[in-house]
Scaffold this motif. Sequence first.
Motif, PDB file in Angstrom:
ATOM      1  N   ARG A 104     -52.806  21.629  -7.382  1.00  0.00           N
ATOM      2  CA  ARG A 104     -52.267  20.156  -8.137  1.00  0.00           C
ATOM      3  C   ARG A 104     -53.140  19.400  -7.703  1.00  0.00           C
ATOM      4  N   TRP A 107     -44.608  15.247  -6.766  1.00  0.00           N
ATOM      5  CA  TRP A 107     -45.311  16.465  -7.329  1.00  0.00           C
ATOM      6  C   TRP A 107     -46.652  16.494  -6.717  1.00  0.00           C
ATOM      7  N   ASP A 136     -38.851  23.359 -11.769  1.00  0.00           N
ATOM      8  CA  ASP A 136     -39.676  22.970 -10.555  1.00  0.00           C
ATOM      9  C   ASP A 136     -41.050  23.736 -10.958  1.00  0.00           C
ATOM     10  N   ASP A 137     -42.067  23.053 -10.721  1.00  0.00           N
ATOM     11  CA  ASP A 137     -43.380  23.453 -10.887  1.00  0.00           C
ATOM     12  C   ASP A 137     -43.929  24.262  -9.582  1.00  0.00           C
ATOM     13  N   GLU A 138     -44.413  25.616  -9.975  1.00  0.00           N
ATOM     14  CA  GLU A 138     -44.530  26.528  -8.997  1.00  0.00           C
ATOM     15  C   GLU A 138     -46.062  26.539  -8.512  1.00  0.00           C
ATOM     16  N   THR A 139     -46.766  25.555  -9.139  1.00  0.00           N
ATOM     17  CA  THR A 139     -48.297  25.373  -8.841  1.00  0.00           C
ATOM     18  C   THR A 139     -48.374  25.029  -7.399  1.00  0.00           C
ATOM     19  N   TRP A 185     -50.033  18.085 -15.001  1.00  0.00           N
ATOM     20  CA  TRP A 185     -48.452  18.622 -14.621  1.00  0.00           C
ATOM     21  C   TRP A 185     -47.918  19.148 -15.679  1.00  0.00           C
ATOM     22  N   SER A 186     -48.187  20.656 -15.730  1.00  0.00           N
ATOM     23  CA  SER A 186     -47.792  21.202 -16.999  1.00  0.00           C
ATOM     24  C   SER A 186     -46.278  21.256 -17.216  1.00  0.00           C
ATOM     25  N   ARG A 187     -45.438  21.288 -16.145  1.00  0.00           N
ATOM     26  CA  ARG A 187     -43.965  21.628 -16.433  1.00  0.00           C
ATOM     27  C   ARG A 187     -43.420  20.058 -15.977  1.00  0.00           C
ATOM     28  N   GLN A 188     -44.177  18.899 -16.216  1.00  0.00           N
ATOM     29  CA  GLN A 188     -43.320  17.793 -16.061  1.00  0.00           C
ATOM     30  C   GLN A 188     -42.390  17.543 -17.006  1.00  0.00           C
TER      31      GLN A 188
END
Lengths: 700, 700
Positions: B107, B145, B99-102, B246-249
């Motif tokens: 975003r 996202w 999961d992306d915490e941004t 999306w760095s954690r795609q």
Amino acid sequence: MKVSTQGLAAKDGPVPVRDLTDHGEEMIERLLAEAKGRLRQPDAGAEALRALIIGVLAAPEGNDPDAWMDLVVAGPGPALKERLASLKAELAAGDGVADDETPPGRRLADLRQELKRRGIDGFIVPRSDEHRGEYVPLRARRLSWLAGFTGTAGMAVVLPEIAALFTDGRYTLQAKAEVDAKLFLTLHSTERPAADWIGANLRPGHKVGFDPWLHTPDELSRLRAGCEKAGGELVACEDNPIDAVWSRQPPAPIAPIVAQEDAFAGKGSAEKRTEIAGQLMADGVDAAVLTLPASIAWLLNIRGGDVAYAPLPLAFAILGADAHVALFLDRRKLTPGLDAHLGDEVRIEDMDRFGPALEALGGEARKVRADPATAPAWVFDRLGAAGANIVKADDPCALPKACKNPVELDGFRAAHLRDGAALVRFLAWLSAAAPKGTLSEIAAAERLEAFRRENDHFRGLSFPTISAAGPNGAIVHYQPSAKTNRTIEPASMYLLDSGAQYLDGTTDVTRTLFIGNGGARPSPEQRANFTRVLKGHIALATARFPRGTSGSQLDTLARQALWRAGLDYDHGTGHGVGAYLGVHEGPQRIAKAPNTVALMPGMVISNEPGYYKQGAYGIRIESLVTVRMSDANPGEERQMLEFETLTWAPIDLALVEVDLLGTEEIAWLDAYHAGVREALSPSLDRETLAWLADATRPLR
Amino acid sequence: MKVSTQGLAAKDGPVPVRDLTDHGEEMIERLLAEAKGRLRQPDAGAEALRALIIGVLAAPEGNDPDAWMDLVVAGPGPALKERLASLKAELAAGDGVADDETPPGRRLADLRQELKRRGIDGFIVPRSDEHRGEYVPLRARRLSWLAGFTGTAGMAVVLPEIAALFTDGRYTLQAKAEVDAKLFLTLHSTERPAADWIGANLRPGHKVGFDPWLHTPDELSRLRAGCEKAGGELVACEDNPIDAVWSRQPPAPIAPIVAQEDAFAGKGSAEKRTEIAGQLMADGVDAAVLTLPASIAWLLNIRGGDVAYAPLPLAFAILGADAHVALFLDRRKLTPGLDAHLGDEVRIEDMDRFGPALEALGGEARKVRADPATAPAWVFDRLGAAGANIVKADDPCALPKACKNPVELDGFRAAHLRDGAALVRFLAWLSAAAPKGTLSEIAAAERLEAFRRENDHFRGLSFPTISAAGPNGAIVHYQPSAKTNRTIEPASMYLLDSGAQYLDGTTDVTRTLFIGNGGARPSPEQRANFTRVLKGHIALATARFPRGTSGSQLDTLARQALWRAGLDYDHGTGHGVGAYLGVHEGPQRIAKAPNTVALMPGMVISNEPGYYKQGAYGIRIESLVTVRMSDANPGEERQMLEFETLTWAPIDLALVEVDLLGTEEIAWLDAYHAGVREALSPSLDRETLAWLADATRPLR
């Protein structure tokens, strides 16, 4: 009526052309001298008068055969009228509009030679004219001239060594009967589309010509693909090569254009123009091109008579976002006072100004709306070449014209009372006459027309009557001719599809009867099949449906009872009907084929399921209905629509198998018949009333 | 099921990503050492193994959580399996797919900055992936996202100062709940189409980017018109700017691809390929591009697991007129032996060879068929630029896939016997459990899944169960979540729409129940409305119709009883169902909207009219049916088709108002219930049988 064929029927047919006799010249000179100073074209000479009358001869005669005389002199007196009538008769007999005696093989050969002269190899001859009418004037019957085919839909393709005529399933038998098989193959247009046939038969490098006035852009894209598949090319012809070789081609028709009074139209032209112009404005469109005479007639509250069975003036128009209209037509058709009726915001222009007007719009880079499904490719080419921003969208008059206003609906109701009374008088008469076994289909149709003719506001039939005895009833587009005319036999089925044009509305009704002879009864199969068709008719008549529902969504209701018995019919279930305009109009339709136009309050549409047993009999039950809001019962969440049946005529109870009907269906039929009695009684004599009371007796 | 939403549900949801721990590194090294010589990618090192497992974590877990291990070592022993399971757990906990915490605002800002960097002003973010699936893999959830919206249909448009999310009527409430109103306007996509909004909000000269993998040509033409209206421009992006920020795609999913055996598929892949290739050949087409995973799975008799609820392998393919196939996918997904199953005529290629393969077709000026309604614009651009002759036509597998063969139909019937038995066991259990008033929607759904899980060939649910108590039943796309979970109250309505994937078929059934508590009875209104829905269900179940009839033509039969009462429902009446493929498949459909695809023997489709009273309750009665030939009675002229109902589950008699049913409708219901007893009795215990006997008691 289901669909309409149109032969070269008596009133509407060709008139021989020969040179004008000395006697004729003399008549013209005398007439001009007498009318001097009163002529509507003050400087018109003999040639102009002769041309006017030949134009009149190229139009259908219409309901008032003297109406055209107003085009020569406003309100001619009896003496002048007599002279004009004599002159017209003389021109008709000695000159005017003629049948071409050139044999069909010669015509085809002449066309091929003309094509060669122009450096093209083939040519496409559609049945359509520039206005996409169901009925076309004599001048535009190029397909009939070339191939002899008189149906209302078809297309010929002429190539150097072969030629083919394409017709749909309705016309395959008729095409084979009418067309010389040595000259034309006759092909089924859906099984073997013209574009495919061209693709298979055109030689690489060959050019096929077409007349851009007679095709829509949508049609051409298919034909072009066919030519290109064969390595050939589709090329536009500046003028139609058939016109070049058809030496006795009639001129364009001239029939008087009259005002449709507000008392019938219900809404003034200015108001209509303002509403539609407002829509154009909202869409950022500068102008809309109108090429359908029915749209123009509706928009300007005018009626004409250039083609048979519908009061249409052949014309083009451009409606601006400022609500002004440029109307392109032959000014000679305007009756006295029509300029004033049209008013200052309608500019009348000659036909030959239509092209320059399109180019002017293009030159100003205007945004112009035109309908790719109905407008000629010529219009799009002209607009496009001149630089217009073309918006392809439907004819903006189509939908508002289809939604009748309250005055038009009252007119429809009134017209249907008169029309129903005439039909009931005929049916009562038929019930006595037919069992004798001597009545012909044509004689019956003529008797019915005579009853209708007595009605107020009668303006003619709305299509050729389908009077079909026994097996002829199974031919969906049957129209009796001298050749096919059958006797209406006792103990047989008789299908009668007919309608009329009245100033206040248009009618179209089909009833199927069992001709009794004292004892005979229809067979159980006939009764069962009639009752299945009736169940479909009732299912549609009683349908409730939400706003947004299209006719396609309701079509199955009319077929379900037949489907349960493994039966069906191969035509649509309902077509729109104009208000003293064409008996077939869109955009709504009840049919299997998808149609996304929602049924809207005020639309008038037919309800006509059928069943056809080849070689035996045909059944169709048709009434016109109008869409209206349905009253809501408690608990209802959505506004529902429903139909109001406009047609009043008994449904033959001898053919009803009561056991196949449900309680609600019986209740509908009894209520409908009570409605018929109530609606028509005031206009019927005692003898007819007695017949009607029995014909509409309650089942329960 | 009606339509399906998909949240980030438990099994299918994101897994936290962090750096690999030392412990993880150590585990990988030990595992590689132990498996040495048996690895399916012999030279794979630690990085490759880690990437594989992270890909596995980016796919749904599926019914057999160990199946993926075959992708590492064919048939791993228990010890190795244990190590692999530990490693996967370690990677899931410490690394993997996250999961992306941004925060959402960040975003959106990051995206705008990226756009600026690229010299464009806006970007379009659809919900779709390259394969137009109803369910998309984690990697492709760009809309979710960016905007937080998790529905299955929607699109965001980001402009320099404003951004908007467009969803249809199903999702307007959900969108408002999920999306930050400070960042995105939420708009109704039919009332305010994205193209119109762009037309009104884009500044002249501005450029809006799009990812050509994620749009069909049909979609783009509308969006392009919107941009041009505003004086702006629509421009393709080489790669997706969201992927850049999306760095954690997550990576593309890796789920095992297995053979679908002929015993279930009923027809070998070679035969299918030959048939479709024959059609391409006949049309003069050299190759067809396939971009829909369901088509590829059907054609090659393979199944995968890259997305939730449907056994689909994400892949592209090119089918040649020689019946050979080039299959583009991640080879790591192939289970042992799959190469042999696919055979010599299927060439497996890496995903990145798809573009060059399209260009090669273009370079040879081939005639290539692709579907403009489903294939990405990227495919058309690539083909077109390389010089291919593109034939725009539907996916050639769509229609043959929809017409199930006899083996597939037998599979459907067998799967429905098992599925019906599980549902009846659940319903019997529910009839005892629910009146206590403590059962939640989620608990009920889980109990039903547990019964299904016991069935042979069970492979998972075919969509998220709609378990909807009372007013939740009126939310057509309801899916219980921890937040919305209601107790199933006694004396209330309960709507249950569920289905499963089995190796031999896919199920989808809805029943609406009244939860009794000894004495309570549904209200007269509830009974009347249920009975109206039932009348529609029966009208469709008993329909007979000629060949050539589309689902659109039958839709009204299912609504007629509701329309008579001023009611309706705002969803389609029937969707196609795949054979152990997607629970929603085309091309056939029963709905108000026009659809010209004829219903053909072997098609499986749902029959699911409904009625929804906002804030109170929902009713839907859904069974799957298959189209078959109808036996002809004497006198029938046309071959009729009819439906065979596949689903066996009782219809709640407590909700039936017998007086509103006709004799034939009662007869149908009694016969259906007798069929349920006959079909399911062999698989039920005595107690359940007793319940079933009462639940299916004859009305007459």
